[in-house]
Scaffold this motif. Structure first.
Motif, PDB file in Angstrom:
ATOM      1  N   THR A   1       4.301  15.168  -5.895  1.00  0.00           N
ATOM      2  CA  THR A   1       4.041  13.794  -6.308  1.00  0.00           C
ATOM      3  C   THR A   1       3.832  13.704  -7.818  1.00  0.00           C
ATOM      4  O   THR A   1       3.496  14.688  -8.477  1.00  0.00           O
ATOM      5  CB  THR A   1       2.791  13.240  -5.601  1.00  0.00           C
ATOM      6  OG1 THR A   1       1.691  14.120  -5.851  1.00  0.00           O
ATOM      7  CG2 THR A   1       3.032  13.130  -4.107  1.00  0.00           C
TER       8      THR A   1
ATOM      9  N   ASN B   1      -0.339   4.553  -2.487  1.00  0.00           N
ATOM     10  CA  ASN B   1      -1.534   4.147  -3.220  1.00  0.00           C
ATOM     11  C   ASN B   1      -2.500   5.306  -3.409  1.00  0.00           C
ATOM     12  O   ASN B   1      -3.249   5.364  -4.375  1.00  0.00           O
ATOM     13  CB  ASN B   1      -2.251   3.016  -2.466  1.00  0.00           C
ATOM     14  CG  ASN B   1      -2.086   1.679  -3.164  1.00  0.00           C
ATOM     15  OD1 ASN B   1      -1.632   1.606  -4.307  1.00  0.00           O
ATOM     16  ND2 ASN B   1      -2.448   0.611  -2.473  1.00  0.00           N
ATOM     17  N   HIS B   2      -2.493   6.220  -2.423  1.00  0.00           N
ATOM     18  CA  HIS B   2      -3.435   7.340  -2.439  1.00  0.00           C
ATOM     19  C   HIS B   2      -2.724   8.606  -1.970  1.00  0.00           C
ATOM     20  O   HIS B   2      -1.717   8.551  -1.267  1.00  0.00           O
ATOM     21  CB  HIS B   2      -4.635   7.068  -1.519  1.00  0.00           C
ATOM     22  CG  HIS B   2      -5.330   5.779  -1.800  1.00  0.00           C
ATOM     23  ND1 HIS B   2      -6.153   5.600  -2.880  1.00  0.00           N
ATOM     24  CD2 HIS B   2      -5.306   4.593  -1.121  1.00  0.00           C
ATOM     25  CE1 HIS B   2      -6.617   4.360  -2.870  1.00  0.00           C
ATOM     26  NE2 HIS B   2      -6.119   3.733  -1.822  1.00  0.00           N
ATOM     27  N   GLU B   3      -3.270   9.754  -2.340  1.00  0.00           N
ATOM     28  CA  GLU B   3      -2.778  11.037  -1.833  1.00  0.00           C
ATOM     29  C   GLU B   3      -3.700  11.496  -0.710  1.00  0.00           C
ATOM     30  O   GLU B   3      -4.392  12.505  -0.821  1.00  0.00           O
ATOM     31  CB  GLU B   3      -2.736  12.067  -2.957  1.00  0.00           C
ATOM     32  CG  GLU B   3      -1.646  11.797  -3.981  1.00  0.00           C
ATOM     33  CD  GLU B   3      -1.570  12.885  -5.038  1.00  0.00           C
ATOM     34  OE1 GLU B   3      -0.567  13.615  -5.076  1.00  0.00           O
ATOM     35  OE2 GLU B   3      -2.528  13.005  -5.825  1.00  0.00           O
ATOM     36  N   SER B   4      -3.676  10.755   0.372  1.00  0.00           N
ATOM     37  CA  SER B   4      -4.552  11.070   1.505  1.00  0.00           C
ATOM     38  C   SER B   4      -3.731  11.684   2.630  1.00  0.00           C
ATOM     39  O   SER B   4      -2.497  11.601   2.649  1.00  0.00           O
ATOM     40  CB  SER B   4      -5.229   9.798   2.014  1.00  0.00           C
ATOM     41  OG  SER B   4      -4.267   8.921   2.596  1.00  0.00           O
TER      42      SER B   4
ATOM     43  N   TYR C   1       2.694  10.729 -11.208  1.00  0.00           N
ATOM     44  CA  TYR C   1       2.066   9.463 -11.577  1.00  0.00           C
ATOM     45  C   TYR C   1       2.801   8.834 -12.766  1.00  0.00           C
ATOM     46  O   TYR C   1       3.790   9.352 -13.262  1.00  0.00           O
ATOM     47  CB  TYR C   1       0.609   9.702 -11.968  1.00  0.00           C
ATOM     48  CG  TYR C   1      -0.247  10.260 -10.868  1.00  0.00           C
ATOM     49  CD1 TYR C   1      -1.005   9.425 -10.045  1.00  0.00           C
ATOM     50  CD2 TYR C   1      -0.299  11.633 -10.633  1.00  0.00           C
ATOM     51  CE1 TYR C   1      -1.789   9.945  -9.029  1.00  0.00           C
ATOM     52  CE2 TYR C   1      -1.083  12.168  -9.614  1.00  0.00           C
ATOM     53  CZ  TYR C   1      -1.829  11.310  -8.822  1.00  0.00           C
ATOM     54  OH  TYR C   1      -2.599  11.824  -7.821  1.00  0.00           O
TER      55      TYR C   1
ATOM     56  N   ILE D   1       1.676   6.142  -6.810  1.00  0.00           N
ATOM     57  CA  ILE D   1       2.083   7.544  -6.860  1.00  0.00           C
ATOM     58  C   ILE D   1       3.529   7.623  -6.383  1.00  0.00           C
ATOM     59  O   ILE D   1       3.850   7.184  -5.276  1.00  0.00           O
ATOM     60  CB  ILE D   1       1.171   8.402  -5.960  1.00  0.00           C
ATOM     61  CG1 ILE D   1      -0.273   8.326  -6.458  1.00  0.00           C
ATOM     62  CG2 ILE D   1       1.653   9.841  -5.919  1.00  0.00           C
ATOM     63  CD1 ILE D   1      -1.288   8.689  -5.403  1.00  0.00           C
TER      64      ILE D   1
ATOM     65  N   ASP E   1      -2.082  21.307  -2.551  1.00  0.00           N
ATOM     66  CA  ASP E   1      -2.826  20.070  -2.336  1.00  0.00           C
ATOM     67  C   ASP E   1      -3.507  20.107  -0.960  1.00  0.00           C
ATOM     68  O   ASP E   1      -2.835  20.286   0.062  1.00  0.00           O
ATOM     69  CB  ASP E   1      -1.875  18.876  -2.410  1.00  0.00           C
ATOM     70  CG  ASP E   1      -2.597  17.552  -2.298  1.00  0.00           C
ATOM     71  OD1 ASP E   1      -2.914  16.959  -3.329  1.00  0.00           O
ATOM     72  OD2 ASP E   1      -2.865  17.117  -1.148  1.00  0.00           O
TER      73      ASP E   1
ATOM     74  N   ASP F   1      -1.703   8.995   4.309  1.00  0.00           N
ATOM     75  CA  ASP F   1      -0.531   8.568   3.561  1.00  0.00           C
ATOM     76  C   ASP F   1       0.610   9.572   3.689  1.00  0.00           C
ATOM     77  O   ASP F   1       1.775   9.178   3.857  1.00  0.00           O
ATOM     78  CB  ASP F   1      -0.889   8.385   2.081  1.00  0.00           C
ATOM     79  CG  ASP F   1      -1.628   7.087   1.831  1.00  0.00           C
ATOM     80  OD1 ASP F   1      -1.107   6.035   2.220  1.00  0.00           O
ATOM     81  OD2 ASP F   1      -2.733   7.130   1.248  1.00  0.00           O
TER      82      ASP F   1
ATOM     83  N   THR G   1       0.816  -1.212   0.000  1.00  0.00           N
ATOM     84  CA  THR G   1       0.000   0.000   0.000  1.00  0.00           C
ATOM     85  C   THR G   1       0.854   1.269   0.000  1.00  0.00           C
ATOM     86  O   THR G   1       0.445   2.291  -0.533  1.00  0.00           O
ATOM     87  CB  THR G   1      -0.926   0.032   1.224  1.00  0.00           C
ATOM     88  OG1 THR G   1      -0.127  -0.087   2.423  1.00  0.00           O
ATOM     89  CG2 THR G   1      -1.936  -1.115   1.170  1.00  0.00           C
ATOM     90  N   ARG G   2       2.026   1.171   0.607  1.00  0.00           N
ATOM     91  CA  ARG G   2       2.918   2.316   0.611  1.00  0.00           C
ATOM     92  C   ARG G   2       4.326   1.877   1.003  1.00  0.00           C
ATOM     93  O   ARG G   2       4.513   0.867   1.670  1.00  0.00           O
ATOM     94  CB  ARG G   2       2.413   3.415   1.549  1.00  0.00           C
ATOM     95  CG  ARG G   2       2.010   2.957   2.935  1.00  0.00           C
ATOM     96  CD  ARG G   2       1.119   4.010   3.594  1.00  0.00           C
ATOM     97  NE  ARG G   2       0.756   3.632   4.965  1.00  0.00           N
ATOM     98  CZ  ARG G   2      -0.124   4.295   5.709  1.00  0.00           C
ATOM     99  NH1 ARG G   2      -0.741   5.362   5.209  1.00  0.00           N
ATOM    100  NH2 ARG G   2      -0.397   3.903   6.929  1.00  0.00           N
TER     101      ARG G   2
END
Length: 412
Positions: free
Chosen positions: A53, A85-88, A55, A63, A116, A91, A29-30
């Motif tokens: 970041t 996996n995500h730009e949360s 892609y 990412i 962001d 994360d 996941t990361r």
């Protein structure tokens, strides 16, 4: 295979660090990693960090999240990298927690990113004492999209002057409000939002915080462009690491060449001056040329004392023969024996401005005092032993580089 690759790199040098997280199905996941040379570099140049970041760097759609900085030659360098996996918010908090645990020297003074929302929420949680700066270039690029095309063409230069030439918050506010009223853009919501966020992206507001003379994340984008010559969206994770490492070798070769050039080739002085004769042996060539420009320009200014107290002397400094030129204020602190200038170039870029140099010349300083020489811009910036929080000495992968520095700069 990816895990084994990272373990193999760690086996070559114990200072290589990495962390992988997986979900309940054992899917990655990361991930975070940083090698010895990157960790050493952070110790010397980690005061300002750029994070952006990107892609399409691997077939799994991860990412890619490189964390970058700038070295003593003004070159972009890598401190660490991650796959997300995500730009949360979660994360980004995880990634920078790994980053802080791995890097010697503590948190950076400044981090530069785009606007962001997840990053904006994440950094106060993990970097509470780091100034989070938005990329001014990204915001300026949006002006043409967010305001009427005709008004943009008419007022573009005035907006640019307001942003880049204001030296105090008050000066910016007055010019901005006047410009908004004159242009009839009072109802533009996007401009209102940017004004509310001005402390994060207007250069004048952050000049008191060292920024390595950077105001945007364009360096990160140029870094992405460089590494995309080596990696592609079709890479597996292992392929990516192999190709990325080749790019890193190329980048570091350029840094090594700059180090070598500093040793064998001394810049020719434009004029004979004590400051230049001193600093040509101290600054890297790249920084010396910037300093030389300031010194040569300093002869064009006149200085006048306007008031004096028991603790301070205040001077006004202005370009000669140009009555309409901007007047700066020089303050000499008698207790600290320290000169500061209203332009704040030294505070933000780490090189004395032409105004401070002009003051020092007026009072016949024979050498530039140590307090105005920032080590991170000198030839010896990378000298010294680096030890992480666990007591492990961080040495480069190629030990001859460390030995070479010990011989040249005389450190152990």
């Amino acid at each position: 295979m990816f895990y084994e690759y990272l373990k193999l790199e760690q086996g070559k040098n114990p200072a290589f660090t990495f962390q992988i997280e997986a979900d309940e199905e054992q899917k990655i996941t990361r991930c975070f990693w940083s090698d010895a040379r990157s960790r050493r570099a952070y110790k010397f140049f980690g005061d300002v960090v750029i994070f952006d970041t990107t892609y399409n760097t691997n077939r799994y759609g991860f990412i890619f999240a490189p964390i970058m900085g700038v070295n003593n030659h003004g070159q972009t360098i890598i401190f660490a990298c991650g796959f997300l996996n995500h730009e949360s918010v979660d994360d980004f908090v995880w990634l920078f927690n790994q980053f802080l645990e791995s890097m010697p020297g503590g948190a950076p003074k400044m981090i530069i990113t785009d606007q962001d929302p997840a990053m904006t929420k994440a950094f106060p949680l993990v970097l509470p004492n780091t100034f989070h700066r938005y990329c001014g270039w990204h915001i300026l690029m949006k002006f043409s999209e967010k305001i009427d095309a005709v008004k943009y063409s008419i007022y573009k230069s005035e907006f640019s002057a307001c942003i880049w030439k204001s030296e105090t918050p008050e000066e910016f506010d007055l010019q901005w409000e006047s410009l908004i009223k004159k242009s009839g853009l009072e109802g533009n919501r996007w401009l209102q939002d940017q004004y509310e966020l001005r402390s994060r992206w207007i250069p004048a507001y952050v000049n008191h915080i060292f920024s390595a003379d950077m105001s945007s994340s364009q360096r990160a984008e140029s870094g992405h462009a460089f590494f995309k010559k080596f990696v592609s969206k079709n890479n597996s994770l292992v392929d990516f690491m192999i190709q990325f490492s080749r790019g890193l070798v190329r980048q570091r070769h350029e840094e090594l060449m700059a180090d070598h050039k500093d040793l064998i080739k001394k810049p020719k002085l434009r004029i004979n001056h004590d400051f230049l004769e001193q600093m040509v042996d101290i600054y890297t060539n790249e920084m010396y040329y910037k300093f030389e420009t300031e010194v040569c320009d300093s002869f064009n200014y006149k200085l006048q004392c306007v008031r004096e107290t028991d603790n301070h002397c205040v001077y006004q400094i202005q370009r000669k023969k140009l009555a309409a030129s901007k007047v700066r204020e020089i303050v000499y602190d008698k207790d600290l024996d320290l000169v500061s200038c209203s332009c704040k170039k030294f505070e933000s870029a780490g090189i004395p401005c032409t105004h401070i140099i002009s003051y020092l010349m007026k009072f016949d300083a024979e050498i530039l005092p140590d307090k105005y020489i920032l080590k991170r811009w000198t030839k010896t910036a990378k000298s010294g032993t680096v030890v992480d929080d666990k007591g492990m000495q961080i040495s480069p992968d190629n030990s001859y580089l460390l030995t070479r520095s010990q011989i040249i700069f005389g450190f152990s």
